[in-house]
Design an enzyme around this catalytic site. Structure first.
Site: not given
Length: 375
Positions: A179, A175, A150-152
């Site tokens: 990741k 989260y 993810t870009d998060e």
């Protein structure tokens, strides 16, 4: 991908099931889905890929399912990716050419409520899969491990700029931290052991079969019920939206043509504030639904769905803006999205209107729109 044998972890989830449908229907691949079937695992999402409905009967008989026959090109294994023995056996029995690793706890709000499960699945589970893959790769040197992230992991942006593959990691939620950890593990197994890997980091996905806890399906279904449309803070948080079918095509392209050890960012250049997303959905539904439901708060008939927008206390640690620069993927591998936000969101809204058979049981039995992640 034609004639390839692919393991897809988390293949009953949103992005995973879209990938499985694409691999089976459009790429001619043979797929083994590995999924624990947590609350967000919906095997019915694989109906179009040919999943045999008898999987429920097999599960009821034995308490777990190893391999269930579906279409000739699709198998389902109900298992936990943290189970080393089960993962080793899956590799040895199925003999994959590649794995697409998507299994993850993925909802930021739920990570605030219960971070431990995110660490277990996203970090320990990834390490378990890497060990199984490493053992298998030593006997099958053409195998590739592809990790979908993810870009998060990059944190938050200001009003300008974009995430690139060189952006330093700065995760802010349990989260995104889990990741980021899994990304580092995948790179470590490549750098230390030589395992062939690809990593992709994507922006926010949307489209059919999206579990209703996420913003877009939540807004659609709350509109249909006349419920308030919760918008965090002032609705100013910006996300870069990517239609899920464009994403899975990018994943296949990276698997086929990507370079070993490389990271590729996948984004659609479709930035919208959360408020703009809600307003767009309301506007489309105003066109499509003549007889509107009652407003649950006032018990009065709705004139426009936008009347339901309700501002609520912001999520703790809510990142302001995400935006991805997909230039590397576009320039080196030739990918480009087919949908912009206007075309993709209209398709998505229409899909939910046409497919209550899928979301209705979820809405009634699993998740009905309640607020999560208040900390």
């Amino acid at each position: 991908m034609k004639n390839k044998r692919c393991i897809v972890t988390g293949g009953c989830g949103f992005i995973g099931s879209a990938l499985v449908r694409h691999l089976v229907k459009n790429e001619g691949a043979t797929v083994l889905v590995i999924d624990k079937l947590t609350y967000a695992g919906v095997p019915e999402s694989l109906k179009e890929a040919g999943l045999d409905p008898s999987w429920r009967e097999q599960l009821a008989k034995g308490g777990s399912v190893s391999f269930s026959n579906s279409s000739p090109n699709l198998q389902l294994q109900i298992a936990d990716i943290c189970d080393q023995e089960a993962m080793d056996a899956a590799f040895e029995q199925f003999k994959p050419d590649t794995i697409f690793h998507l299994a993850a706890e993925s909802h930021v709000d739920r990570s605030i409520d219960g971070p431990g499960e995110f660490v277990r699945t996203n970090v320990v589970g990834t390490a378990t899969l890497l060990q199984a893959a490493l053992k298998y790769w030593k006997k099958n040197p053409s195998f590739v491990f592809q990790h979908i992230s993810t870009d998060e992991v990059y944190g938050t942006l200001g009003e300008t700029g974009f995430f690139t593959e060189k952006t330093p990691y700065s995760p802010h939620s349990p989260y995104s931290a889990s990741k980021a950890s899994s990304d580092h593990l995948v790179r470590a197994w490549h750098d230390t052991y030589g395992l062939p890997i690809r990593i992709t980091n994507c922006s926010n996905n949307y489209g059919p079969y999206h579990f209703p806890e996420k913003l877009i399906p939540l807004i659609i279904l709350n509109c249909l019920d006349g419920k308030p449309l919760p918008v965090y803070g002032k609705g100013a948080n910006v996300r870069d939206w990517l239609y899920v079918e464009d994403h899975v095509k990018a994943l296949c392209l990276v698997n086929e043509k990507g370079k070993d050890g490389e990271t590729y960012n996948v984004g659609g250049h479709n930035e919208r504030t959360n408020l703009e997303v809600a307003q767009t959905i309301c506007s489309i539904l105003d066109e499509l639904i003549v007889k509107k439901p009652l407003n649950r708060l006032t018990a009065q008939p709705l004139n426009r769905f936008e009347e339901l927008i309700t501002y609520v206390t912001d999520r703790p640690g809510h990142d302001l803006r995400y935006a991805i620069d997909p230039s590397k993927l576009m320039n080196e591998l030739g990918w480009k999205p087919e949908e912009n936000f206007e075309t993709g969101i209209r398709k998505t809204v229409q899909w939910y209107l046409d497919n209550e058979w899928w979301w209705g049981p979820i809405h009634r039995n699993r998740y009905a729109g309640q607020r999560l992640g208040k900390a």
